[in-house]
Design a protein around this motif. Structure first.
Motif, PDB file in Angstrom:
ATOM      1  N   GLY A  18     -10.759  15.237 -19.734  1.00  0.00           N
ATOM      2  CA  GLY A  18     -11.217  14.680 -21.011  1.00  0.00           C
ATOM      3  C   GLY A  18     -10.447  15.255 -22.187  1.00  0.00           C
ATOM      4  N   ARG A  19     -10.200  16.569 -22.168  1.00  0.00           N
ATOM      5  CA  ARG A  19      -9.422  17.196 -23.249  1.00  0.00           C
ATOM      6  C   ARG A  19      -8.009  16.616 -23.307  1.00  0.00           C
ATOM      7  NH1 ARG A  19     -12.668  21.661 -22.270  1.00  0.00           N
ATOM      8  NH2 ARG A  19     -11.389  22.551 -20.641  1.00  0.00           N
ATOM      9  N   LEU A  21      -7.044  13.630 -22.298  1.00  0.00           N
ATOM     10  CA  LEU A  21      -7.128  12.259 -22.804  1.00  0.00           C
ATOM     11  C   LEU A  21      -7.354  12.238 -24.311  1.00  0.00           C
ATOM     12  CD1 LEU A  21      -9.268  10.674 -19.944  1.00  0.00           C
ATOM     13  CD2 LEU A  21      -6.866  10.172 -20.450  1.00  0.00           C
ATOM     14  N   GLY A  22      -8.272  13.071 -24.789  1.00  0.00           N
ATOM     15  CA  GLY A  22      -8.545  13.130 -26.226  1.00  0.00           C
ATOM     16  C   GLY A  22      -7.338  13.579 -27.020  1.00  0.00           C
ATOM     17  N   THR A  46     -16.418  12.675 -21.871  1.00  0.00           N
ATOM     18  CA  THR A  46     -16.486  12.474 -23.323  1.00  0.00           C
ATOM     19  C   THR A  46     -16.529  13.807 -24.058  1.00  0.00           C
ATOM     20  OG1 THR A  46     -17.565  10.335 -23.036  1.00  0.00           O
ATOM     21  CG2 THR A  46     -17.826  11.404 -25.178  1.00  0.00           C
ATOM     22  N   TRP A  49     -13.092  14.971 -24.092  1.00  0.00           N
ATOM     23  CA  TRP A  49     -12.308  14.098 -24.976  1.00  0.00           C
ATOM     24  C   TRP A  49     -12.470  14.544 -26.426  1.00  0.00           C
ATOM     25  CZ3 TRP A  49     -10.325   8.983 -23.382  1.00  0.00           C
ATOM     26  CH2 TRP A  49      -9.752   8.276 -24.440  1.00  0.00           C
ATOM     27  N   TRP A 106     -12.161   5.584 -32.877  1.00  0.00           N
ATOM     28  CA  TRP A 106     -12.202   5.586 -31.422  1.00  0.00           C
ATOM     29  C   TRP A 106     -13.604   5.164 -31.005  1.00  0.00           C
ATOM     30  CZ3 TRP A 106      -9.546   8.743 -34.475  1.00  0.00           C
ATOM     31  CH2 TRP A 106      -8.202   8.989 -34.177  1.00  0.00           C
ATOM     32  N   LEU A 108     -15.860   5.043 -27.444  1.00  0.00           N
ATOM     33  CA  LEU A 108     -16.019   5.329 -26.025  1.00  0.00           C
ATOM     34  C   LEU A 108     -17.353   4.732 -25.598  1.00  0.00           C
ATOM     35  CD1 LEU A 108     -14.906   9.084 -25.888  1.00  0.00           C
ATOM     36  CD2 LEU A 108     -13.496   7.030 -25.687  1.00  0.00           C
TER      37      LEU A 108
END
Length: 154
Positions: A18-19, A21-22, A46, A49, A106, A108
């Motif tokens: 997630g990190r 991707l974020g 999330t 992210w 963004w 999600l």
């Protein structure tokens, strides 16, 4: 369509993904659908992210509120939706989803199938499944050029 399949061994690895991707999407506002069964790791992803985008506060599941907004460092915004308890997709109008989409933030969305026909098209879909023998398999499908560029190294 551009896809990646990533093996994730545990919760810490899901947070790390997630990190990544974020951090990768930090400069490109995207709409991302998060698919997977109960307990697959959508909210954990999330949390990672948001951390990857610089958010240092608490991240809670919007299971009951349906929507949790986050203001990120620098003033950017991310909307985290969990549609698991959505009774009727038309309820999304009351959340202001139309205003969120295309607003440069963004988005999600967990359980996007519950909002069928009323959601913005996803730039990317993250599908999480339970892997045989433990862990998870995470398939990332990039549907737009923006998602391909953002996640080029993932």
């Amino acid at each position: 369509m551009n896809e990646s399949l990533i093996q994730v061994s545990d919760e810490a690895a899901m947070l790390t993904l997630g990190r990544r991707l974020g951090a990768a999407a930090k400069t490109t506002p995207l709409t991302v659908w998060l698919e997977g069964g109960l307990g697959a790791g959508k909210t954990t992803l999330t949390r990672g992210w948001l951390a990857g985008m610089g958010h240092a506060g608490r991240v809670k599941s919007p299971t009951y509120t349906l929507l949790e907004p986050y203001t990120l460092p620098g003033g950017a915004e991310l909307a985290h939706l969990d549609l698991y308890r959505l009774a009727d997709p038309e309820e999304l109008e009351f959340l202001g989803l139309r205003e969120l989409a295309g607003s440069g933030r963004w988005i999600l969305i967990e359980w996007p199938e519950k909002g069928a026909g009323h959601l913005p098209a996803p730039d990317a879909v993250v599908h999480i499944t339970f892997a045989a023998g433990g862990g998870r398999e995470v398939k990332i499908t990039r549907n737009t050029d923006a998602a391909v560029r953002a996640f080029a190294l993932i």
